[in-house]
Design an enzyme around this catalytic site. Structure first.
Site, PDB file in Angstrom:
ATOM      1  N   ARG A 172       0.826  -1.219   0.000  1.00 17.93           N
ATOM      2  CA  ARG A 172       0.000   0.000   0.000  1.00 17.93           C
ATOM      3  C   ARG A 172       0.853   1.260   0.000  1.00 17.93           C
ATOM      4  O   ARG A 172       0.506   2.262  -0.611  1.00 17.93           O
ATOM      5  CB  ARG A 172      -0.914   0.010   1.226  1.00 17.93           C
ATOM      6  N   LYS A 191       2.458 -19.417   4.431  1.00 21.59           N
ATOM      7  CA  LYS A 191       1.803 -19.880   5.637  1.00 21.59           C
ATOM      8  C   LYS A 191       1.577 -18.701   6.580  1.00 21.59           C
ATOM      9  O   LYS A 191       2.317 -17.729   6.473  1.00 21.59           O
ATOM     10  CB  LYS A 191       2.623 -20.987   6.309  1.00 21.59           C
ATOM     11  N   LYS A 230      14.178 -26.983   1.865  1.00 21.78           N
ATOM     12  CA  LYS A 230      15.531 -27.111   2.431  1.00 21.78           C
ATOM     13  C   LYS A 230      16.242 -28.306   1.798  1.00 21.78           C
ATOM     14  O   LYS A 230      15.638 -29.377   1.636  1.00 21.78           O
ATOM     15  CB  LYS A 230      15.468 -27.275   3.952  1.00 21.78           C
ATOM     16  N   GLU A 240      14.887 -23.430  18.325  1.00 20.74           N
ATOM     17  CA  GLU A 240      15.290 -22.098  17.872  1.00 20.74           C
ATOM     18  C   GLU A 240      15.786 -21.277  19.058  1.00 20.74           C
ATOM     19  O   GLU A 240      15.318 -21.472  20.185  1.00 20.74           O
ATOM     20  CB  GLU A 240      14.104 -21.366  17.253  1.00 20.74           C
ATOM     21  N   HIS A 263       5.609 -27.384   9.546  1.00 18.39           N
ATOM     22  CA  HIS A 263       6.976 -27.880   9.341  1.00 18.39           C
ATOM     23  C   HIS A 263       7.207 -29.268   9.956  1.00 18.39           C
ATOM     24  O   HIS A 263       7.723 -30.169   9.292  1.00 18.39           O
ATOM     25  CB  HIS A 263       8.000 -26.910   9.939  1.00 18.39           C
ATOM     26  N   LYS A 319      10.961 -21.853  21.058  1.00 11.38           N
ATOM     27  CA  LYS A 319      11.729 -20.611  20.900  1.00 11.38           C
ATOM     28  C   LYS A 319      12.615 -20.453  22.135  1.00 11.38           C
ATOM     29  O   LYS A 319      12.324 -21.025  23.196  1.00 11.38           O
ATOM     30  CB  LYS A 319      10.786 -19.403  20.844  1.00 11.38           C
TER      31      LYS A 319
HETATM   32  P1  NDP Z   1       5.012  -7.783   7.341  1.00  8.97           P
HETATM   33  O1  NDP Z   1       3.988  -7.256   8.279  1.00  8.97           O
HETATM   34  O2  NDP Z   1       6.445  -7.480   7.581  1.00  8.97           O
HETATM   35  O3  NDP Z   1       4.661  -7.282   5.869  1.00  8.97           O
HETATM   36  C1  NDP Z   1       3.351  -7.241   5.362  1.00  8.97           C
HETATM   37  C2  NDP Z   1       3.425  -6.630   3.978  1.00  8.97           C
HETATM   38  O4  NDP Z   1       2.122  -6.620   3.420  1.00  8.97           O
HETATM   39  C3  NDP Z   1       3.917  -5.214   3.952  1.00  8.97           C
HETATM   40  O5  NDP Z   1       4.684  -5.045   2.772  1.00  8.97           O
HETATM   41  C4  NDP Z   1       2.635  -4.392   3.888  1.00  8.97           C
HETATM   42  O6  NDP Z   1       2.968  -3.142   3.354  1.00  8.97           O
HETATM   43  C5  NDP Z   1       1.832  -5.281   2.958  1.00  8.97           C
HETATM   44  N1  NDP Z   1       0.391  -5.120   3.014  1.00  8.97           N
HETATM   45  C6  NDP Z   1      -0.422  -5.218   4.095  1.00  8.97           C
HETATM   46  N2  NDP Z   1      -1.700  -5.052   3.739  1.00  8.97           N
HETATM   47  C7  NDP Z   1      -1.705  -4.841   2.406  1.00  8.97           C
HETATM   48  C8  NDP Z   1      -2.720  -4.600   1.456  1.00  8.97           C
HETATM   49  N3  NDP Z   1      -4.004  -4.507   1.796  1.00  8.97           N
HETATM   50  N4  NDP Z   1      -2.366  -4.454   0.168  1.00  8.97           N
HETATM   51  C9  NDP Z   1      -1.063  -4.520  -0.204  1.00  8.97           C
HETATM   52  N5  NDP Z   1      -0.072  -4.747   0.647  1.00  8.97           N
HETATM   53  C10 NDP Z   1      -0.385  -4.886   1.940  1.00  8.97           C
HETATM   54  O7  NDP Z   1       4.747  -9.353   7.255  1.00  8.97           O
HETATM   55  P2  NDP Z   1       5.783 -10.506   6.862  1.00  8.97           P
HETATM   56  O8  NDP Z   1       6.553 -10.096   5.661  1.00  8.97           O
HETATM   57  O9  NDP Z   1       6.539 -10.918   8.063  1.00  8.97           O
HETATM   58  O10 NDP Z   1       4.796 -11.701   6.521  1.00  8.97           O
HETATM   59  C11 NDP Z   1       4.044 -11.751   5.331  1.00  8.97           C
HETATM   60  C12 NDP Z   1       3.338 -13.094   5.256  1.00  8.97           C
HETATM   61  O11 NDP Z   1       4.313 -14.128   5.243  1.00  8.97           O
HETATM   62  C13 NDP Z   1       2.460 -13.382   6.466  1.00  8.97           C
HETATM   63  O12 NDP Z   1       1.360 -14.134   6.050  1.00  8.97           O
HETATM   64  C14 NDP Z   1       3.358 -14.226   7.366  1.00  8.97           C
HETATM   65  O13 NDP Z   1       2.602 -15.046   8.204  1.00  8.97           O
HETATM   66  C15 NDP Z   1       4.119 -15.024   6.328  1.00  8.97           C
HETATM   67  N6  NDP Z   1       5.411 -15.522   6.804  1.00  8.97           N
HETATM   68  C16 NDP Z   1       6.392 -14.648   7.176  1.00  8.97           C
HETATM   69  C17 NDP Z   1       7.626 -15.134   7.593  1.00  8.97           C
HETATM   70  C18 NDP Z   1       8.728 -14.211   7.942  1.00  8.97           C
HETATM   71  O14 NDP Z   1       9.838 -14.720   8.175  1.00  8.97           O
HETATM   72  N7  NDP Z   1       8.515 -12.897   7.979  1.00  8.97           N
HETATM   73  C19 NDP Z   1       7.895 -16.587   7.661  1.00  8.97           C
HETATM   74  C20 NDP Z   1       6.805 -17.406   7.223  1.00  8.97           C
HETATM   75  C21 NDP Z   1       5.609 -16.878   6.820  1.00  8.97           C
HETATM   76  P3  NDP Z   1       2.013  -1.863   3.499  1.00  8.97           P
HETATM   77  O15 NDP Z   1       1.707  -1.692   4.941  1.00  8.97           O
HETATM   78  O16 NDP Z   1       2.785  -0.738   2.885  1.00  8.97           O
HETATM   79  O17 NDP Z   1       0.796  -2.200   2.700  1.00  8.97           O
HETATM   80  C1  BG6 Z   2       8.377 -19.984  10.350  1.00  6.07           C
HETATM   81  C2  BG6 Z   2       7.784 -19.703  11.697  1.00  6.07           C
HETATM   82  O1  BG6 Z   2       7.456 -20.672   9.563  1.00  6.07           O
HETATM   83  O2  BG6 Z   2       9.551 -20.778  10.507  1.00  6.07           O
HETATM   84  C3  BG6 Z   2       8.796 -19.010  12.581  1.00  6.07           C
HETATM   85  O3  BG6 Z   2       6.648 -18.858  11.548  1.00  6.07           O
HETATM   86  C4  BG6 Z   2      10.082 -19.805  12.663  1.00  6.07           C
HETATM   87  O4  BG6 Z   2       8.268 -18.840  13.890  1.00  6.07           O
HETATM   88  C5  BG6 Z   2      10.574 -20.158  11.264  1.00  6.07           C
HETATM   89  O5  BG6 Z   2      11.043 -19.029  13.336  1.00  6.07           O
HETATM   90  C6  BG6 Z   2      11.750 -21.131  11.342  1.00  6.07           C
HETATM   91  O6  BG6 Z   2      12.308 -21.295  10.069  1.00  6.07           O
HETATM   92  P1  BG6 Z   2      13.841 -21.706   9.901  1.00  6.07           P
HETATM   93  O7  BG6 Z   2      14.014 -21.882   8.442  1.00  6.07           O
HETATM   94  O8  BG6 Z   2      14.637 -20.574  10.473  1.00  6.07           O
HETATM   95  O9  BG6 Z   2      14.017 -22.964  10.691  1.00  6.07           O
END
Ligand code: NDP
Ligand code: BG6
Length: 501
Positions: free
Chosen positions: A60, A161, A195, A229, A253, A351
């Site tokens: 956004r 996920k 992996k 972890e 996982h 964790k």
């Molecule tokens: P973040 O909160 O860091 O990022 C969310 C992103 O979505 C931002 O870029 C935000 O930007 C954007 N966003 C939110 N709402 C909207 C919208 N309506 N339209 C367009 N863009 C939008 O989350 P993560 O990156 O950590 O996680 C993203 C997904 O991946 C989640 O479902 C999470 O569960 C999953 N996930 C994440 C992991 C991780 O390591 N981070 C690991 C495994 C899964 P803006 O606010 O500018 O719109």
């Molecule tokens: C993500 C979980 O799916 O896997 C996290 O949401 C977790 O909580 C991560 O830390 C672990 O991934 P990895 O590859 O670091 O073992």
């Protein structure tokens, strides 16, 4: 084992893929900047991203493509300091990167036109939407992509996920995305499946005639799967506090790892064949309900301590209120089928533990008869240890005679296959592999909706029993390996967690 079979010997190479455009919704988020963009960079560096491919970040927040490129670069340098980016190399990669600011939930927004402009004329090209978005909006975003005429016949969609937080919500996500995309166009990520060492499970099991005859209850006493972890969960509290370790790690996982260890040999490695075998395992998991939940599960939550020498707040303190979310869980799992009926699988994940390690331990039965005198030392059962991360490798722990004089003294030693010593210095990480697998249409590395739903069905029963029966959450000190009850879970069966390889 020292035979080098590395990339230098020409045994591993990157196969070219067809040109594609990838649109990462949530392109400014943690996942996109920490994992996806670096993964695409590494694939580009290995010349796997075709020259005409576009990498489009979208969220956004409004920013120019130039600003987005800088953001991607800054984060890359933060997370991969060892990867020195040469100016010229970076600039060449950055040419692929674009950014579009659009609220993906707002179907009527004019901003979709910017995306259309970028994709104009590429309807024949493979198109991938990667939803790195807050969970729960996948269906709506899919519908909006379609309503804006941005879904072509060659469009695939990748879902991060979690897919739902229980069976019902997972079905809703699957149904709503399924209204727009056919199942064979949907790639549900479980990054553990990408992996290298998890992939190797299939080869280890099915390409070694030594193992299959003993891969069953007659020879295997039990299996342990640990994903430990050191990271805390408090920073992600808005998500984690509603999830907990069972939903966050076990439902996906750890159950995927269990499936790969336990499944029957598929007829081939096609997606349908592998998925069918995994689903059978998930359906064979014995329910853990009110009758068994206290005996067969442990819930834990870290309290103040220190992890790897650094002070660590307790989880409840981090989130700022008392909470019974588990940051650790251990489970004794039975698979009610012909192969495994007598062999329990013990799972644990947490964790803020003492170290970061993911490992599968296959413990074989002890020898039936021992002719050695007790003073020779303790005879331990053979164990096959598959180390998923870090220090990837496979060890076979065996008893040997301690060399030299002094009689029959026993030593428990590993036959050791270390990835670092044996293979190429770098191989693609999970996200690199999975992104290319989407391009290659290799659905076998992704979860079918039936797998996700079967896993939730089993997990939901435990969650229900936990809340109905008020199963306690035991505190453990941050930097240790979970509450003592996790050891009791095995001790009761005359077993112990194997932490000693
Ligand atoms: P973040 O909160 O860091 O990022 C969310 C992103 O979505 C931002 O870029 C935000 O930007 C954007 N966003 C939110 N709402 C909207 C919208 N309506 N339209 C367009 N863009 C939008 O989350 P993560 O990156 O950590 O996680 C993203 C997904 O991946 C989640 O479902 C999470 O569960 C999953 N996930 C994440 C992991 C991780 O390591 N981070 C690991 C495994 C899964 P803006 O606010 O500018 O719109
Ligand atoms: C993500 C979980 O799916 O896997 C996290 O949401 C977790 O909580 C991560 O830390 C672990 O991934 P990895 O590859 O670091 O073992």
């Amino acid at each position: 084992m020292s035979t080098k079979t590395s990339a230098d010997s020409g045994s591993s190479k990157f196969l070219p893929v067809e040109p594609f455009d990838i649109i990462v919704f949530g392109g400014s988020g943690d996942l996109a900047l920490r994992k996806l963009m670096p993964a695409l960079y590494h694939r580009w560096q290995d010349q796997q991203i075709p020259a005409t491919s576009k990498i489009i970040g979208s969220a956004r927040t409004k920013m120019s493509s130039e600003e987005y490129r800088q953001l991607v670069r800054d984060k890359f340098e933060e997370f991969y300091p060892e990867d020195k980016l040469a100016e010229e190399t970076w600039n060449a990669f950055a040419e692929h990167i674009h950014y579009v600011g659009v609220d993906a939930l707002d179907q009527k927004s004019d901003d979709w036109d910017d995306l259309k402009d970028l994709l104009d004329g590429s309807d024949e090209k493979l198109r991938i939407y990667y939803l790195a978005l807050p969970p729960g909006i996948y269906g709506q975003v899919s519908a909006n992509v379609d309503a804006n005429g941005l879904k072509t016949d060659r469009t695939r969609i990748v879902l991060e996920k979690p897919i739902g937080s229980d069976l019902e919500s997972a079905r809703e996500v699957n149904d709503s995305v399924g209204e727009v995309f056919d199942e064979e166009k949907i790639f549900r990520i479980d990054h553990y499946l990408g992996k290298e060492t998890v992939q190797n499970l299939l080869i280890l099991r099915f390409a070694n005639s030594l193992l299959e005859p003993v891969w069953n209850s007659r020879h295997i006493d039990h299996v342990q799967i640990t994903v430990a972890e050191t990271v805390a969960a408090g920073e992600r509290a808005s998500y984690y506090d509603k999830a907990g370790a069972l939903r966050d790690m076990v439902q996906n996982h750890l159950l995927q790892l269990l499936c790969l260890v336990a499944m029957e040999p598929p007829i081939d490695l096609e997606a349908d064949s592998v998925r069918a075998e995994k689903i059978k395992v998930l359906k064979s998991l014995r329910k853990i309900d009110s009758g068994t939940v206290r005996a067969d599960t442990v819930r834990g939550q870290y309290k103040e301590g220190s992890v790897k020498g650094k002070p660590q707040k307790g989880y409840a303190e981090e989130v700022g209120h008392p909470t019974d979310t588990e940051t650790f869980t251990a489970l004794k799992v039975h698979i009610d089928n012909w192969r495994w009926s007598e062999t329990p699988f013990y799972l644990r994940t947490g964790k803020c533990m003492s170290g970061r390690w993911s490992e599968i331990v296959i413990q074989f039965k002890s020898v039936d008869h021992l002719m050695l005198a007790p003073e020779s030392g303790r005879v331990q059962p053979s164990r096959l240890i598959i180390r998923l991360q870090p220090d990837e490798g496979v060890k076979l722990m065996l008893m040997t005679k301690d060399p030299g004089p002094g009689g029959m003294r026993l030593r428990y030693v590993p036959l050791n296959l270390s990835y670092a010593e044996t293979f190429a210095p770098r191989y693609p990480d999970a996200y690199e592999r999975l992104l290319m697998a989407v391009v290659r249409n290799n659905l076998g590395l992704f979860m079918h909706r039936d797998e996700v739903e079967a896993a939730w069905r089993w997990v939901d029963t435990i969650l229900g029993a936990w809340s109905r029966d008020d199963v306690p959450v035991h505190l453990y000190t941050a930097g240790t390996d979970g509450p003592v009850q996790a050891s009791v879970l095995l001790d009761r069966d005359g077993r112990e967690w194997f932490d000693g390889a």
